[in-house]
Design a protein around this motif. Sequence first.
Motif: not given
Length: 417
Positions: A121-122, A127-128, A184-187, A191-192
Amino acid sequence: MPEVLFPLDSAKRFADQQLVGHNRWHPDIPAVVTVRPGQSFRVHCREWFDGEIHNDDSATDVRDAPLSIVHALSGPFAVQGAEPGDLLVVDILDLGPIPQEDSGPLAGQGWGYTGIFARQNGGGFLTDYFPDAYKAVWDFSGQTATSRHIPGVSFTGMTHPGLMGTAPSAALLEKWNRREAAVRASDPDRVPPLSLPPLPQDAILGSLTGAEFDRVAAEAARTAPPRENGGNQDIKNMTKGSRVFYPVYVPGANLSVGDLHFSQGDGEITFCGAIEMGGFIDLHVDLIKGGMDTYGVAENTIILPGNIPPQYSRWLAFSGISVSTDGEQRYLDSQLAFQRACLHAIDYLTKFGYSPEQAYLILGAAPIEGRFSGVVDIPNSCATVYLPTEIFDFDVRPSADGPTRINSGGGAPTAKF
């Protein structure tokens, strides 16, 4: 007190107010009020999640926070005579928590919150290493913040708007959508995600209705990132007394503001790293005609920071270099170096009894300084995190006696998917 041009009723949701703001960027969102150059005025702001986060000891609200509704922005405010190519001059005269309300259910009513957002969620800067949701609630006493979830810490807030900006032109909006779709299209399965696409769900677009609402909702950009118009820059030093110069892309400029913070560390590293609150901001606006060409400001903002930051003079600085935690060498990766500096500071604070999550929350909310210290010495960039030692109730400096161990309490509330 300046005239309140955008009032909010704390008992009503953001979309149910007398004047309705917005939570997307688009040139066709109508202005709610027109102001004149030289005018001062007050704006009420709702915290970015419109009351979805609560003053309690659970983090389920952070885990489940609906990103589709953010940010709740007050405005747009049209400025008489503003034309594309001008610079809009915005002075921040004053700001603070919800006026005259020192307790209540909304952030800003005597309290605020910091959240570590879950990866699903963001996420956040680390975050890792911190994939789950956590929350700390902070109580306000004058300019000072303390938290029952992070004992032994108190500090003076650097109150500022996390988000302020002018409306994009149609061409600029199209550029945003095109380039963010490409990344976005590159991956596409990341997530996120690498960026957020336009999302009609939960869009708030001022007074627009019907087919025009549907058209704008399908095109409008999300407010999460900073962009050429300013936007969600999260600059902690853009506090009371600051002057900000914004490019003007549409007639009237259409200025909007929100996402007020009681305090924040450089980077707002937990994603909801500031102490989030609702409140008020007093603004004064003026124009520099043709200022974008005159000063070479084709995009982004110029800022004269205010002169009333907290008076901290003693710091403990942690450094990091552009080598990953598994030993991979990266070439002059300043972002990685700053991550490593943050992780070193977190590891250090755990030696005093804090959980890693409590330490992470401190770095997000307290007025730390983050700096790119060396960016030319191949192959390693060096970044530093400066932690003010005076915010702690005990001595956090290294000594031969070893670290003081504190009672960290019950820790920060957490919620997992």
